[in-house]
Motif scaffolding. Structure first.
Motif, PDB file in Angstrom:
ATOM      1  N   TRP A  15       0.837  -1.189   0.000  1.00 45.54           N
ATOM      2  CA  TRP A  15       0.000   0.000   0.000  1.00 45.54           C
ATOM      3  C   TRP A  15       0.875   1.243   0.000  1.00 45.54           C
ATOM      4  O   TRP A  15       2.064   1.186   0.285  1.00 45.54           O
ATOM      5  N   MET A  42      -9.116   6.048   3.103  1.00 44.30           N
ATOM      6  CA  MET A  42      -8.439   5.171   2.145  1.00 44.30           C
ATOM      7  C   MET A  42      -8.886   5.550   0.741  1.00 44.30           C
ATOM      8  O   MET A  42     -10.082   5.706   0.474  1.00 44.30           O
ATOM      9  N   GLN A  43      -7.912   5.692  -0.127  1.00 46.03           N
ATOM     10  CA  GLN A  43      -8.175   6.038  -1.524  1.00 46.03           C
ATOM     11  C   GLN A  43      -7.795   4.873  -2.419  1.00 46.03           C
ATOM     12  O   GLN A  43      -6.706   4.314  -2.303  1.00 46.03           O
ATOM     13  N   ILE A  44      -8.709   4.500  -3.307  1.00 42.28           N
ATOM     14  CA  ILE A  44      -8.415   3.536  -4.368  1.00 42.28           C
ATOM     15  C   ILE A  44      -8.818   4.214  -5.669  1.00 42.28           C
ATOM     16  O   ILE A  44     -10.011   4.324  -5.988  1.00 42.28           O
ATOM     17  N   GLY A  45      -7.844   4.713  -6.403  1.00 41.84           N
ATOM     18  CA  GLY A  45      -8.162   5.454  -7.620  1.00 41.84           C
ATOM     19  C   GLY A  45      -8.933   6.720  -7.294  1.00 41.84           C
ATOM     20  O   GLY A  45      -8.436   7.616  -6.611  1.00 41.84           O
ATOM     21  N   ASP A  47     -12.000   6.499  -5.810  1.00 42.83           N
ATOM     22  CA  ASP A  47     -12.921   6.136  -4.737  1.00 42.83           C
ATOM     23  C   ASP A  47     -12.236   6.402  -3.401  1.00 42.83           C
ATOM     24  O   ASP A  47     -11.084   6.008  -3.196  1.00 42.83           O
ATOM     25  N   TYR A  49     -12.709   6.165   0.862  1.00 42.19           N
ATOM     26  CA  TYR A  49     -13.462   5.494   1.924  1.00 42.19           C
ATOM     27  C   TYR A  49     -13.151   6.161   3.252  1.00 42.19           C
ATOM     28  O   TYR A  49     -11.988   6.286   3.649  1.00 42.19           O
ATOM     29  N   GLN A  58     -13.674  -2.790   3.344  1.00 44.02           N
ATOM     30  CA  GLN A  58     -13.270  -2.730   1.946  1.00 44.02           C
ATOM     31  C   GLN A  58     -11.962  -3.490   1.736  1.00 44.02           C
ATOM     32  O   GLN A  58     -11.794  -4.183   0.726  1.00 44.02           O
ATOM     33  N   ILE A  59     -11.042  -3.384   2.684  1.00 45.82           N
ATOM     34  CA  ILE A  59      -9.805  -4.168   2.596  1.00 45.82           C
ATOM     35  C   ILE A  59     -10.133  -5.661   2.598  1.00 45.82           C
ATOM     36  O   ILE A  59      -9.561  -6.439   1.823  1.00 45.82           O
ATOM     37  N   LEU A  62     -11.312  -6.786  -0.768  1.00 48.66           N
ATOM     38  CA  LEU A  62     -10.253  -6.857  -1.764  1.00 48.66           C
ATOM     39  C   LEU A  62      -9.274  -7.992  -1.478  1.00 48.66           C
ATOM     40  O   LEU A  62      -8.706  -8.573  -2.406  1.00 48.66           O
ATOM     41  N   CYS A 224      -7.761   8.713 -12.893  1.00 51.70           N
ATOM     42  CA  CYS A 224      -8.375   7.390 -12.864  1.00 51.70           C
ATOM     43  C   CYS A 224      -9.692   7.413 -13.633  1.00 51.70           C
ATOM     44  O   CYS A 224     -10.477   8.360 -13.528  1.00 51.70           O
ATOM     45  N   GLN A 228     -14.617   1.671  -8.233  1.00 49.51           N
ATOM     46  CA  GLN A 228     -14.657   0.430  -7.480  1.00 49.51           C
ATOM     47  C   GLN A 228     -16.089  -0.114  -7.471  1.00 49.51           C
ATOM     48  O   GLN A 228     -17.056   0.663  -7.533  1.00 49.51           O
TER      49      GLN A 228
END
Length: 296
Positions: A15, A42-45, A47, A49, A58-59, A62, A224, A228
């Motif tokens: 991460w 938490m950032q995913i692209g 998205d 959280y 969410q972790i 995944l 991005c 998600q």
């Protein structure tokens, strides 16, 4: 944040980390969240959280193995997670402002910064349903809670058995705060089972961490093109497309405004303009947050 770092360590995940200011202003964070100011997110692209309750789930989605959500003890783990995240955490906070702990913080941060930190935290608790905890609350809650946890850990490695679950990580992070301050760390010496358990959690580490700058995170969001997956939607009093404000109900109640995308069993998702005008989706837990329609 330590709760999430420890989960990432247990799952041995890679991460990236962005360090944000402890106190306001937090312009780079708010560029992503739109108003939510608490740590961590938490950032995913593109998205984002909010809140460790949702981040850890969410972790898990995944990287489901090893799981931190035991299906056979789901209600028990949820109850103990809330004990750690809320009651134990709030009881630990005033400990860090006792004279011995304060002296350590002054040496580390400086007296002026510590005063600003105190003012920031006082503002954080304005407008919510939870009062800022004080020494009396800590004195009443901390010793019996620590004793109960120590007793439960007398003949087991983790709170619900031989494997750690979300309850362990939630209860661990308030003790991490106390142990990290040499002025008050001895308060835990009377709880040997708890200390041995905390050492087991700490041994998981934090996974494979790479530090990046806030500008890089914002650039990732701006460029991005994918979202998600969303959880299955459930019926809600507010229809998708409604302009809404989402805010925590306990403390740190600054709202985030956007267009409602989806309401799931455990989360609510809104969409708003992010860095460079790129749409951002911000996901919040339903528990502990309120959603209300707002006029244009």
């Amino acid at each position: 944040s330590e709760k999430v770092r420890a989960v990432l360590g247990y799952k041995q995940l890679e991460w990236q980390s962005v360090l944000i200011p402890r106190i306001m202003p937090k312009p780079d964070l708010l560029a992503l969240t739109g108003g939510y100011r608490k740590t961590p997110v938490m950032q995913i692209g593109r998205d984002v959280y909010a809140d460790t309750h949702l981040i850890t789930r969410q972790i898990e989605a995944l990287a489901p193995e090893p799981s931190v959500f035991p299906t056979s003890d789901m209600a028990s783990s949820l109850a103990l997670e809330q004990l750690g995240d809320k009651r134990l955490f709030l009881a630990a906070v005033p400990v860090l402002f006792r004279p011995a702990a304060r002296a350590v913080l002054i040496e580390k941060l400086g007296e002026e910064y510590l005063a600003r930190f105190g003012a920031d935290r006082a503002a954080l608790f304005k407008g919510g349903h939870v009062e800022r905890p004080d020494g009396a609350f800590s004195d009443a809650v901390l010793p019996p809670t620590l004793q109960a946890l120590d007793t439960q850990l007398a003949n087991r490695d983790f709170l619900l058995g031989e494997q750690p679950c979300i309850a362990d990580f939630a209860a661990y992070h308030p003790l991490w705060y106390i142990r990290a301050n040499s002025g008050v760390a001895p308060l835990l010496d009377d709880y040997p089972n708890l200390l041995a358990w905390a050492d087991r959690i700490r041994a998981f580490g934090h996974g494979q961490r790479q530090d990046i700058e806030a500008s890089q995170a914002l650039d990732i969001a701006a460029h991005c093109s994918e979202w998600q997956p969303l959880p299955s939607a459930v019926k809600s009093r507010l229809e998708p497309g409604t302009r809404v404000a989402v805010a925590a109900t306990d403390y740190g109640t600054d709202p985030t405004v956007g267009e409602l995308v989806s309401t799931g069993h455990d989360c609510v998702t809104i969409e708003r303009d992010g860095p460079g005008g790129t749409p951002i989706r911000v996901h919040f837990p339903r528990d502990g947050f309120q959603v209300s329609a707002v006029s244009e």
